[in-house]
Design a protein around this motif. Structure first.
Motif, short mmCIF file in Angstrom:
data_model
loop_
_atom_site.label_atom_id
_atom_site.label_comp_id
_atom_site.label_asym_id
_atom_site.label_seq_id
_atom_site.Cartn_x
_atom_site.Cartn_y
_atom_site.Cartn_z
N TYR A 1 31.98 33.85 35.91
CA TYR A 1 30.96 34.94 36.11
C TYR A 1 31.18 36.41 35.76
CZ TYR A 1 29.23 31.37 39.44
OH TYR A 1 28.87 29.89 39.97
N GLY A 2 30.13 37.07 35.55
CA GLY A 2 30.15 38.43 34.94
C GLY A 2 30.12 39.31 36.15
N GLY A 3 29.63 38.74 37.46
CA GLY A 3 29.27 39.66 38.50
C GLY A 3 29.80 38.63 39.75
N VAL A 4 30.39 39.17 40.85
CA VAL A 4 30.46 38.69 42.20
C VAL A 4 30.07 39.82 43.20
CG1 VAL A 4 32.08 37.74 43.92
CG2 VAL A 4 32.66 37.34 41.29
N LEU B 1 32.77 43.08 40.58
CA LEU B 1 32.62 42.75 42.01
C LEU B 1 32.21 43.99 42.97
CD1 LEU B 1 35.13 40.50 44.07
CD2 LEU B 1 34.36 42.60 45.17
N ILE B 2 31.04 43.75 43.67
CA ILE B 2 30.74 44.49 44.55
C ILE B 2 30.82 43.96 45.89
CG2 ILE B 2 28.23 45.83 45.27
CD1 ILE B 2 27.66 45.78 42.42
N GLY C 1 44.41 42.48 40.56
CA GLY C 1 43.81 42.36 39.50
C GLY C 1 42.31 42.84 38.90
N LEU C 2 42.12 43.66 39.91
CA LEU C 2 40.97 44.37 39.49
C LEU C 2 41.16 45.84 39.56
CD1 LEU C 2 38.00 42.69 41.86
CD2 LEU C 2 38.99 42.01 39.70
N GLU C 3 40.61 46.49 38.63
CA GLU C 3 40.49 48.06 38.50
C GLU C 3 39.45 48.68 39.60
OE1 GLU C 3 38.86 51.26 35.48
OE2 GLU C 3 40.51 49.80 34.58
N ILE D 1 33.99 48.50 44.50
CA ILE D 1 33.30 48.28 43.56
C ILE D 1 34.85 48.05 42.68
CG2 ILE D 1 32.07 48.49 41.41
CD1 ILE D 1 30.10 50.23 42.99
N GLY D 2 34.91 46.61 42.00
CA GLY D 2 36.13 46.63 41.23
C GLY D 2 35.85 45.93 39.73
#
Length: 201
Positions: free
Chosen positions: A98-101, A130-131, A165-167, A194-195
């Motif tokens: 996925y490009g977005g979650v 991710l939002i 693991g997300l910025e 938002i990451g």
């Protein structure tokens, strides 16, 4: 207070949380890349909105009744979404898909989040977004929505520890008016996040 029976809640003719997408999601939806996974999607308001923007959306929820309404809402608005009935305790999406979650008011016990959140990170492609919006622990007692159990509510610290693991692009606790159907109505304390996934994993 016991947790809702989601099939019972969604069996009413009206939409429990309305048919319009979450406003925080709408504000930042242009960041999402295709395709998008939306967890705890319920009756489809967020998935249908994202599909209307041209994104391919896979909506997951444990309520077959809610997802049936989601499919009908999509058809009524001339968009296509895919749906999957799944208990998030056992949900295991494939890596690097996925490009977005999207996680909007997915109030889960910490034991389930500990399993699920690493899987959400893994299922994202590098550069994916991710939002998340959820009620904060400070929402307790307000009577404007959300569970009473603090284990189901978030803090900024919980998000930082659990979504590794997300910025971080945005992480804040804020008060805002949430006007989403009869169950989310009024001034509320929420966590917004938002990451961005920056590495392969």
């Amino acid at each position: 207070m016991s947790p809702p029976d989601w099939n019972a809640r969604y069996s009413a003719p009206e939409f429990a949380y309305g048919t319009e997408a979450n406003s925080f999601l709408k504000q930042h939806a242009d960041l999402l890349l295709d395709p998008v996974l939306s967890i705890a999607e319920g009756e489809g308001r967020n998935a249908v909105y994202l599909a209307s923007k041209g994104l391919r959306v896979h909506a997951v929820d444990n309520s077959s009744v809610g997802l049936a309404k989601a499919a009908k809402l999509a058809a009524d608005r001339n968009v296509v979404i895919t749906t999957e009935v799944a208990d998030l305790q056992n949900f295991a999406p494939e890596p690097n898909v996925y490009g977005g979650v999207v996680s909007i008011y997915a109030h889960l016990p910490s034991s389930i989040r500990a399993q699920l959140h690493p899987l959400l990170t893994q299922t994202m492609k590098p550069g994916g977004i991710l939002i998340l919006e959820a009620y904060s622990e400070n929402q307790r007692g307000r009577g404007t929505g959300g569970p009473g159990d603090p284990d189901l509510l978030l803090t900024c610290g919980k998000v930082e520890r659990e979504l590794v693991g997300l910025e971080t692009i945005l992480l804040q606790e804020t008060e805002r008016d949430v006007l989403e159907g009869k169950f989310h109505t009024g001034l509320a304390s929420v966590i917004q996040y938002i990451g961005k996934k920056v590495s392969i994993g």
